[in-house]
Design a protein around this motif. Sequence first.
Motif, short mmCIF file in Angstrom:
data_model
loop_
_atom_site.label_atom_id
_atom_site.label_comp_id
_atom_site.label_asym_id
_atom_site.label_seq_id
_atom_site.Cartn_x
_atom_site.Cartn_y
_atom_site.Cartn_z
N CYS A 82 0.83 -1.21 0.00
CA CYS A 82 0.00 0.00 0.00
C CYS A 82 0.86 1.26 0.00
N GLU B 152 -0.94 4.38 -0.47
CA GLU B 152 -1.92 5.47 -0.42
C GLU B 152 -1.55 6.48 0.66
N GLU C 104 -2.96 8.22 3.08
CA GLU C 104 -3.37 8.05 4.47
C GLU C 104 -2.51 7.00 5.16
N TYR C 105 -2.19 5.94 4.40
CA TYR C 105 -1.38 4.88 4.99
C TYR C 105 0.06 5.32 5.18
N ASP D 212 3.66 0.07 -4.64
CA ASP D 212 2.23 -0.19 -4.84
C ASP D 212 1.91 0.07 -6.31
N THR E 111 -1.24 2.49 -7.14
CA THR E 111 -1.24 3.90 -6.76
C THR E 111 -0.12 4.62 -7.50
N ILE F 202 1.61 10.13 -6.09
CA ILE F 202 0.71 10.27 -4.95
C ILE F 202 1.42 9.85 -3.66
N THR F 203 2.09 8.71 -3.71
CA THR F 203 2.84 8.24 -2.54
C THR F 203 3.94 9.24 -2.19
N THR G 50 3.94 1.94 -11.75
CA THR G 50 2.64 2.37 -11.21
C THR G 50 1.81 3.04 -12.30
N TRP H 32 -5.30 8.40 -11.22
CA TRP H 32 -5.63 8.40 -9.79
C TRP H 32 -7.07 8.85 -9.57
#
Length: 339
Positions: free
Chosen positions: A96, A98, A100-101, A127, A130, A134-135, A330, A336
Amino acid sequence: MSTAIKKIKLGSQGLEVSAQGLGCMGMSSGFGPPKPEPDMIELIHYAIRSGITFLDTSDFYGPHINEILLAKALKGGYREKVQLATKFGRKGSEICGEPEYVKAACQASLKRLDVHYIDLYYIHRIDTTTPIEITMGALKKLVEEGKVKYIGLSEASPETIRRAHAVHPITAVQLEWSFWTRDAEESVIPTCRELGIGIVSFGPLGRGFFATGPKIVENLPTNDCRKILPKFQPENIEHNKNVYNLVSEMATRKGCTTSQLALAWLHHQGDDVCPIPGTTKIENLNNNIKALSVKLTHEEIVELETIASAIKGDRYPPEYEAQTWKYANTPPLSAWKTE
């Protein structure tokens, strides 16, 4: 300690680390049951006093217990003496990246490590659902907040490295690199060097093969991750035993051990390379440090590479190979989801 351990610049953003690091995974997981905590703390303290200041862990190791071990080891003034690297991104069998994570994983690692910041924070695995932008955006915020000093990638493809680096400078890429695993030399390592990114080599001793020799497969614990590696399987190990014997003969001529020869090969690849051999014994740590004093001629490097090119077996079984840098691309940012 007779061998002075120099510092090298890792990447182009200012991080300096010991030329050889210490991989801490095996103290808690991966190679059988966790080792006795007091012994591992003593080993870490000994490594730091010896000049090894670059410590590598992950929230995945254990999971979690390796970071907790490091927290205990770094009490009493040791934190200020080290460059601490940890990783996120592996949630059990899932990967993951993302936002939030990313934030939650960092907070959890800071708490377990009991530190105010992480020197080098890696994406452990990419990931592939994703976009890397973004990450990286979430990681960039962590840098701005002072929770992370430098960002790294592990098992990232050249395309992913370039896209990530465009969002925020990448300081280091971690990958398996040794003279028996050289598949990253064609594309990943040149990409890192073009962009001024440091290279951190895990598995520099061939997963212990060049430290212990072929007999390593005889007493592996049930939960040792090496039991599934193709190079250690019966159809390959007999052939690879012959390669080990040739390396051993060369080491004898050089007056060093096979593990020192393996590490020396990496140290001769450039000052942008930092191998992070793992160990649970002070004797082996001292042995690894002495590799920094082993000098190889160009002819010896070529001889060693020629010998090792005969190794048989892939890095991982197919299901794990799918998580390596060869498949670590990715989706485009345009794919996204939008709120």
